[in-house]
Design a protein around this motif. Structure first.
Motif, mmCIF file in Angstrom:
data_model
loop_
_atom_site.group_PDB
_atom_site.id
_atom_site.type_symbol
_atom_site.label_atom_id
_atom_site.label_comp_id
_atom_site.label_asym_id
_atom_site.label_seq_id
_atom_site.Cartn_x
_atom_site.Cartn_y
_atom_site.Cartn_z
ATOM 1 N N VAL A 1 16.035 2.331 -3.391
ATOM 2 C CA VAL A 1 15.117 2.126 -2.272
ATOM 3 C C VAL A 1 13.966 1.230 -2.695
ATOM 4 C CG1 VAL A 1 13.473 3.258 -0.734
ATOM 5 C CG2 VAL A 1 15.714 4.278 -1.128
ATOM 6 N N LEU A 2 13.397 1.500 -3.868
ATOM 7 C CA LEU A 2 12.272 0.698 -4.356
ATOM 8 C C LEU A 2 12.668 -0.761 -4.545
ATOM 9 C CD1 LEU A 2 10.706 3.136 -6.987
ATOM 10 C CD2 LEU A 2 9.870 2.645 -4.679
ATOM 11 N N MET A 3 13.859 -0.989 -5.114
ATOM 12 C CA MET A 3 14.314 -2.363 -5.324
ATOM 13 C C MET A 3 14.622 -3.047 -3.999
ATOM 14 S SD MET A 3 13.902 -2.961 -8.418
ATOM 15 C CE MET A 3 14.535 -4.638 -8.273
ATOM 16 N N GLY A 4 15.067 -2.263 -3.015
ATOM 17 C CA GLY A 4 15.290 -2.828 -1.693
ATOM 18 C C GLY A 4 13.992 -3.335 -1.087
ATOM 19 N N ILE A 5 12.920 -2.571 -1.278
ATOM 20 C CA ILE A 5 11.602 -2.992 -0.797
ATOM 21 C C ILE A 5 11.136 -4.237 -1.567
ATOM 22 C CG2 ILE A 5 9.165 -2.327 -0.638
ATOM 23 C CD1 ILE A 5 10.127 0.567 -0.232
ATOM 24 N N CYS A 6 11.325 -4.213 -2.887
ATOM 25 C CA CYS A 6 10.930 -5.365 -3.716
ATOM 26 C C CYS A 6 11.670 -6.631 -3.307
ATOM 27 C CB CYS A 6 11.211 -5.066 -5.189
ATOM 28 S SG CYS A 6 10.140 -3.816 -5.920
ATOM 29 N N ASN A 7 12.973 -6.501 -3.091
ATOM 30 C CA ASN A 7 13.768 -7.669 -2.717
ATOM 31 C C ASN A 7 13.347 -8.216 -1.359
ATOM 32 O OD1 ASN A 7 15.296 -7.718 -5.050
ATOM 33 N ND2 ASN A 7 16.879 -6.396 -4.236
ATOM 34 N N HIS A 8 13.007 -7.330 -0.440
ATOM 35 C CA HIS A 8 12.594 -7.793 0.884
ATOM 36 C C HIS A 8 11.304 -8.595 0.795
ATOM 37 C CE1 HIS A 8 12.134 -7.759 5.269
ATOM 38 N NE2 HIS A 8 10.845 -7.619 5.011
ATOM 39 N N PHE A 9 10.334 -8.097 0.023
ATOM 40 C CA PHE A 9 9.028 -8.766 -0.058
ATOM 41 C C PHE A 9 8.931 -9.758 -1.215
ATOM 42 C CE2 PHE A 9 7.874 -4.756 2.187
ATOM 43 C CZ PHE A 9 7.382 -5.320 3.348
ATOM 44 N N LYS A 10 10.019 -9.866 -1.997
ATOM 45 C CA LYS A 10 10.066 -10.812 -3.114
ATOM 46 C C LYS A 10 8.962 -10.537 -4.134
ATOM 47 C CE LYS A 10 12.198 -14.534 -0.437
ATOM 48 N NZ LYS A 10 12.317 -13.800 0.828
ATOM 49 N N ILE A 11 8.884 -9.303 -4.581
ATOM 50 C CA ILE A 11 7.931 -8.903 -5.610
ATOM 51 C C ILE A 11 8.668 -8.125 -6.681
ATOM 52 C CG2 ILE A 11 5.962 -8.823 -4.029
ATOM 53 C CD1 ILE A 11 6.271 -5.788 -3.966
ATOM 54 N N THR A 12 8.023 -7.907 -7.826
ATOM 55 C CA THR A 12 8.617 -7.113 -8.897
ATOM 56 C C THR A 12 8.349 -5.632 -8.650
ATOM 57 O OG1 THR A 12 6.638 -7.147 -10.290
ATOM 58 C CG2 THR A 12 8.194 -8.983 -10.541
ATOM 59 N N LEU A 13 9.139 -4.809 -9.303
ATOM 60 C CA LEU A 13 8.933 -3.367 -9.209
ATOM 61 C C LEU A 13 7.569 -2.994 -9.776
ATOM 62 C CD1 LEU A 13 10.051 -0.568 -8.498
ATOM 63 C CD2 LEU A 13 11.128 -0.513 -10.764
ATOM 64 N N ASN A 14 7.166 -3.649 -10.853
ATOM 65 C CA ASN A 14 5.870 -3.380 -11.457
ATOM 66 C C ASN A 14 4.731 -3.684 -10.486
ATOM 67 O OD1 ASN A 14 4.092 -2.806 -13.817
ATOM 68 N ND2 ASN A 14 3.574 -4.969 -13.596
ATOM 69 N N GLU A 15 4.867 -4.768 -9.730
ATOM 70 C CA GLU A 15 3.841 -5.107 -8.745
ATOM 71 C C GLU A 15 3.770 -4.068 -7.642
ATOM 72 O OE1 GLU A 15 3.458 -9.915 -8.582
ATOM 73 O OE2 GLU A 15 5.366 -9.066 -7.965
ATOM 74 N N LEU A 16 4.922 -3.583 -7.218
ATOM 75 C CA LEU A 16 4.962 -2.632 -6.117
ATOM 76 C C LEU A 16 4.303 -1.307 -6.463
ATOM 77 C CD1 LEU A 16 5.988 -1.923 -3.258
ATOM 78 C CD2 LEU A 16 8.115 -1.132 -4.338
ATOM 79 N N ILE A 17 4.496 -0.851 -7.692
ATOM 80 C CA ILE A 17 4.042 0.506 -8.024
ATOM 81 C C ILE A 17 2.813 0.549 -8.934
ATOM 82 C CG2 ILE A 17 6.368 1.420 -7.757
ATOM 83 C CD1 ILE A 17 6.643 1.496 -10.778
ATOM 84 N N SER A 18 2.435 -0.594 -9.522
ATOM 85 C CA SER A 18 1.370 -0.550 -10.532
ATOM 86 C C SER A 18 0.142 -1.375 -10.201
ATOM 87 C CB SER A 18 1.912 -1.019 -11.895
ATOM 88 O OG SER A 18 2.995 -0.213 -12.305
ATOM 89 N N LYS A 19 0.246 -2.317 -9.288
ATOM 90 C CA LYS A 19 -0.861 -3.236 -9.043
ATOM 91 C C LYS A 19 -1.391 -3.104 -7.620
ATOM 92 C CE LYS A 19 0.790 -6.713 -12.335
ATOM 93 N NZ LYS A 19 1.140 -8.136 -12.538
ATOM 94 N N ASN A 20 -2.614 -3.555 -7.437
ATOM 95 C CA ASN A 20 -3.198 -3.639 -6.102
ATOM 96 C C ASN A 20 -2.890 -5.028 -5.556
ATOM 97 O OD1 ASN A 20 -4.762 -3.812 -3.807
ATOM 98 N ND2 ASN A 20 -6.493 -2.698 -4.695
ATOM 99 N N LEU A 21 -1.893 -5.110 -4.695
ATOM 100 C CA LEU A 21 -1.437 -6.413 -4.219
ATOM 101 C C LEU A 21 -2.485 -7.116 -3.355
ATOM 102 C CD1 LEU A 21 2.283 -5.618 -3.340
ATOM 103 C CD2 LEU A 21 1.344 -6.603 -5.423
ATOM 104 N N ALA A 22 -3.390 -6.363 -2.778
ATOM 105 C CA ALA A 22 -4.419 -6.971 -1.930
ATOM 106 C C ALA A 22 -5.368 -7.855 -2.731
ATOM 107 C CB ALA A 22 -5.216 -5.887 -1.218
ATOM 108 N N ASN A 23 -5.399 -7.650 -4.056
ATOM 109 C CA ASN A 23 -6.302 -8.428 -4.908
ATOM 110 C C ASN A 23 -5.655 -9.674 -5.490
ATOM 111 O OD1 ASN A 23 -8.352 -6.576 -4.512
ATOM 112 N ND2 ASN A 23 -7.788 -5.359 -6.316
ATOM 113 N N ARG A 24 -4.396 -9.899 -5.168
ATOM 114 C CA ARG A 24 -3.716 -11.070 -5.726
ATOM 115 C C ARG A 24 -4.202 -12.340 -5.068
ATOM 116 N NH1 ARG A 24 2.603 -10.391 -5.979
ATOM 117 N NH2 ARG A 24 2.309 -10.844 -3.784
#
Length: 210
Positions: free
Chosen positions: A55-78
């Motif tokens: 499921v997590l990789m499905g979300i990552c693939n849809h938004f074109k991000i890494t798993l680490n970005e999805l669960i470890s970083k604040n994407l709003a600050n990119r």
């Protein structure tokens, strides 16, 4: 905050941010990932503590991000969108290689720091001569020039079939089979063989020095 709580919190915040900035609904994202809209809603609201890797990789693939970005970083600050960091590599069927740019991909693989419009992927069902593991994806770059000891995707002009060979430069140019049961070290003749591209590596495991 425990690691599990931090994980759930990061995932919830980032998913809300991604859905808001792209305008996608829970229903549409659920269709893309292959889960129910209820599951997406629970993840978004921090109520799903242990979503599966699929499921997590499905979300990552849809938004074109890494798993680490999805669960470890604040994407709003990119400072830059995720689409600038990834290349979507099309997975092509072996029967569609010749016209791969116009063929409909079977799927796609998102690879970080591998941005090129000249690369496609092929699925290897069985181990290929001990070089490429079973059920791996090889990446073929159609723009790279061949050099000594690189693996290449070759089309035989006699039957138009595609095979993986090793390109060898000695007193002449040679193509060597990577299959142990095939006795084939042949002199390269462009009238008989078309080198379609250079194999630069395979999915998640190893990249050859080029």
């Amino acid at each position: 905050m425990s690691k599990d709580c931090q994980f759930t919190n990061n995932l919830s915040i980032n998913l809300k941010y991604l859905m808001k900035t792209t305008g996608i609904t829970s229903v549409d994202l659920a269709k893309s990932v292959g889960v129910s809209a209820e599951t997406i809603g629970k993840i978004k609201n921090g109520l799903f503590l242990n979503p599966s890797l699929k499921v997590l990789m499905g979300i990552c693939n849809h938004f074109k991000i890494t798993l680490n970005e999805l669960i470890s970083k604040n994407l709003a600050n990119r400072s830059q969108p995720a689409s600038n960091e990834f290349s979507e590599i099309p997975v092509i069927g072996w029967d569609k290689i010749k016209d791969w740019k116009d063929a409909k991909p079977e799927s796609s693989i998102h690879i970080e720091d591998m941005v090129s419009k000249s690369i496609f992927a092929l699925h290897i069902g069985n181990s290929y001569g001990g070089v490429f593991p079973k059920n791996s994806f090889i990446f073929v770059d159609t723009a790279l020039k061949t050099k000594n000891n690189v693996y290449v995707l070759v089309q035989c002009n006699n039957n138009e079939s595609f095979n993986i060979k090793k390109f060898i430069i000695e007193d002449h140019l040679y193509l060597q089979s990577v299959l142990p049961d095939v006795n084939s070290l042949v002199k390269y003749d462009p009238k008989e063989y078309l080198i379609f591209g250079v194999i630069i590596g395979y999915h998640k495991t190893k990249f050859f020095k080029y």
